[in-house]
Design an enzyme around this catalytic site. Structure first.
Site, mmCIF file in Angstrom:
data_model
loop_
_atom_site.group_PDB
_atom_site.id
_atom_site.type_symbol
_atom_site.label_atom_id
_atom_site.label_comp_id
_atom_site.label_asym_id
_atom_site.label_seq_id
_atom_site.Cartn_x
_atom_site.Cartn_y
_atom_site.Cartn_z
ATOM 1 N N ASP A 62 5.761 49.421 37.146
ATOM 2 C CA ASP A 62 6.240 50.541 37.942
ATOM 3 C C ASP A 62 5.405 51.795 37.675
ATOM 4 O O ASP A 62 5.076 52.101 36.529
ATOM 5 C CB ASP A 62 7.707 50.793 37.572
ATOM 6 C CG ASP A 62 8.408 51.744 38.512
ATOM 7 O OD1 ASP A 62 8.507 51.423 39.705
ATOM 8 O OD2 ASP A 62 8.861 52.799 38.045
ATOM 9 N N GLU A 118 1.933 49.348 40.235
ATOM 10 C CA GLU A 118 2.260 50.199 41.383
ATOM 11 C C GLU A 118 1.493 51.507 41.220
ATOM 12 O O GLU A 118 1.642 52.199 40.216
ATOM 13 C CB GLU A 118 3.755 50.464 41.436
ATOM 14 C CG GLU A 118 4.169 51.377 42.589
ATOM 15 C CD GLU A 118 5.600 51.878 42.447
ATOM 16 O OE1 GLU A 118 6.270 52.045 43.486
ATOM 17 O OE2 GLU A 118 6.040 52.119 41.301
ATOM 18 N N ASP A 130 9.649 42.945 36.209
ATOM 19 C CA ASP A 130 9.347 44.335 36.538
ATOM 20 C C ASP A 130 9.357 45.134 35.238
ATOM 21 O O ASP A 130 10.300 45.045 34.451
ATOM 22 C CB ASP A 130 10.396 44.895 37.503
ATOM 23 C CG ASP A 130 9.821 45.895 38.483
ATOM 24 O OD1 ASP A 130 8.972 46.696 38.056
ATOM 25 O OD2 ASP A 130 10.228 45.878 39.657
ATOM 26 N N HIS A 171 11.149 46.708 47.776
ATOM 27 C CA HIS A 171 12.484 47.287 47.567
ATOM 28 C C HIS A 171 12.528 48.787 47.836
ATOM 29 O O HIS A 171 13.622 49.367 47.897
ATOM 30 C CB HIS A 171 12.930 47.017 46.131
ATOM 31 C CG HIS A 171 12.063 47.685 45.107
ATOM 32 N ND1 HIS A 171 10.767 47.288 44.859
ATOM 33 C CD2 HIS A 171 12.299 48.735 44.283
ATOM 34 C CE1 HIS A 171 10.248 48.062 43.929
ATOM 35 N NE2 HIS A 171 11.152 48.948 43.564
ATOM 36 N N ASP A 172 11.380 49.426 47.966
ATOM 37 C CA ASP A 172 11.312 50.872 48.208
ATOM 38 C C ASP A 172 10.949 51.222 49.643
ATOM 39 O O ASP A 172 10.822 52.404 49.975
ATOM 40 C CB ASP A 172 10.262 51.517 47.291
ATOM 41 C CG ASP A 172 10.729 51.663 45.858
ATOM 42 O OD1 ASP A 172 11.963 51.750 45.643
ATOM 43 O OD2 ASP A 172 9.879 51.696 44.953
#
Length: 543
Positions: free
Chosen positions: A200, A242, A98, A316-317
């Protein structure tokens, strides 16, 4: 388009803090992940994506990085990281890191030096502004903590930008020296042998804050092309960004190989199917399967043969997929979890599987705000209470979309703390772990795990799923997904019922043989078919 490894693989996302603790401190770690690699090999995944394990003060559980080239001691050492890469490779699994390059922690040496000395070479690595009429330069707000996104640096009298928490300081991508420092850091990890980066909020790196343009800035795609050329250009390397702002046409821009940018992006249009369009995150509506289907189908059609899709239900969000789109209890939990798997994994693109999804883990509602770890959820709770909502009403909204739902520890077995840790877990284990766990799942012959295992193998071994063309079957009920994947003379048909009620559907009148399904029997002769609750199947049509 040449074939890449990620076009036939399924990626498994690990939230390291919650996956497996090896030393009893209640926090998952790299040795813990290594100890579970055989399990992931059994599942069949081609890569694991690790949420951040870099050095971090954990203001946002690692998405606030203080040193990109060091491992957070909570997770282990760089030697552990090297061993994970090697042990995963030995099992045919790549490691995807990540990467958070929109901002750093306020404890990163770049920012520490920038704040200490206005003449520091890293001062311009961040976004600074003189006061305007004695105040912040504009009314940009912070997404995580509310209030202004500008923080005053008292010694210099200038403001610096933080679009997330006050400990996550936005980088200034207009500075070529900052960009080069980032590319050098990326090459450090590429040289270690990783297989890719998940990036991200990548649509924010081109931000133009003084124009209040935070996503899709003028030079965003220039930066991504430059990044590509400076790092992974000559490697078979996975890059997924993302991009909450992106639609299907944007996804094509990012992922078209001719543009030399990214492999693919995560776009989120399908996740508005149970939310009020234009509303706040916590404003929900009953799930519209029609909207869900339309969004996913649009991605399939627009990207076609030029770009590449990412396929996912949760991460995860986001809330747990089976709680959001299926059933959380009774026999329908397993049926709906398998249905979601079959529906998504039949589409064209790279599927992403979030830890615990393969055993049907569910959301974990809590009663008190003190039980909530998520920094975003705590801020929203305060805002809801300030607006006059009761504690119970505010908590009900949090329980729908708090990021903690996805972050409860992995449920391995029925022992204390679900086998995650011998110590006190950093976040409470879901009480249903005694029924829902890996040990129980592996003992079943027809489990959710088994369905995922079949789907992953089908994608790895069959070009139809890898590159076959997509076509929707028209005229089916709103609650039904029905589509085909075709390559040369082979056509596979995928059909699923998103309802707990039976529904009749008209499919092409062809004979078929089963590839995977969530009921023991299936219709061998298609035509008019009555689908059972949450029924889903993938069949190969006879020529």
């Amino acid at each position: 388009m040449s074939q890449h490894w990620w076009q036939s693989a399924v990626v498994y996302q690990i939230y390291p803090r919650s996956f497996q603790d090896s030393n009893g401190d209640g926090i998952g770690d790299l040795p813990g992940i290594i100890s579970r690699l055989d399990y992931l090999q059994k599942l069949g995944v081609g890569a694991i994506w690790l949420s951040p394990v870099y050095q971090s003060p954990n203001a946002d559980n690692g998405y606030d990085i203080s040193d990109y080239q060091a491992i957070n001691p909570e997770y282990g050492t760089m030697a552990d990281m090297d061993r994970l890469i090697a042990e995963a490779k030995r099992r045919g699994i790549r490691v995807v890191m990540d990467l958070v390059v929109n901002h750093t922690s306020d404890e990163h040496a770049w920012f520490v030096n920038a704040r200490a000395d206005q003449a520091s070479p890293t001062r311009d690595y961040y976004v600074w502004s003189d006061p305007v009429d004695g105040h912040e330069p504009n009314d940009l707000t912070s997404g995580f903590i509310g209030g202004s996104a500008w923080e005053k640096d008292e010694p210099s009298g200038q403001y610096f930008l933080h679009l997330f928490s006050a400990k996550q300081i936005d980088l200034n991508w207009q500075n070529p020296k900052l960009r080069q420092a980032i590319y050098d850091m990326m090459n450090f990890w590429i040289d270690k042998g990783i297989g890719g980066f998940r990036m991200d909020v990548i649509d924010m790196i081109g931000k133009e804050p003084f124009k209040k343009r935070l996503v899709n800035g003028t030079h965003l795609h220039d930066y991504l092309h430059e990044m590509n050329r400076q790092t992974w250009a000559d490697r078979d390397f996975l890059t997924v960004g993302e991009a909450w702002s992106a639609g299907p046409k944007d996804a094509l821009q990012y992922s078209n190989p001719a543009n030399q940018e990214l492999s693919m992006i995560f776009q989120f249009g399908h996740l508005w199917a149970d939310r009020k369009v234009g509303g706040e995150k916590w404003e929900t509506t009953p799930l519209s399967v029609k909207r869900l289907k339309q969004a996913l189908y649009d991605c399939q059609r627009v990207l076609g043969q030029q770009g590449w899709n990412s396929l996912f239900w949760n991460n995860h969000d986001l809330p747990r997929a089976v709680s959001r789109f299926g059933a959380t209890t009774g026999p329908n939990r397993e049926l709906s979890a398998k249905m979601l798997a079959i529906t998504l994994h039949g589409l064209k693109g790279t599927p992403y599987l979030y830890q615990g999804e393969e055993i049907g883990m569910t959301d974990c509602p809590v009663n008190k705000i003190e039980q909530v770890n998520d920094v975003e959820a705590r801020t929203i709770y305060r805002q809801l209470r300030d607006r006059g909502e009761s504690e119970s009403a505010a908590m009900a909204k949090l329980n729908r979309f708090s990021r903690d739902n996805a972050r409860t520890p992995m449920q391995w077995d029925t022992s204390a703390n679900a086998g995650f840790s011998t110590g006190q877990p950093w976040l409470a284990v879901n009480p249903n772990y005694t029924q829902i766990n890996v040990q129980a799942t592996l003992a079943e012959s027809d489990s959710i795990f088994n369905t995922y295992q079949q789907l992953i193998k089908l994608r790895r071994t069959n070009p139809v799923l890898q590159t076959g063309t997509f076509a929707a079957i028209e005229g089916v009920p709103d609650t039904v997904f029905a589509y085909t994947r075709t390559l040369a003379d082979q056509t596979w048909l995928i059909c699923s019922n998103f309802s707990a009620e039976p529904v009749e559907v008209r499919l092409p009148a062809r004979s078929a043989h089963r590839l995977v399904g969530n009921y023991p029997d299936y219709p061998q002769q298609l035509g008019t078919v009555k689908l059972r609750p949450y029924e889903a199947f993938m069949v190969a049509l006879d020529v």
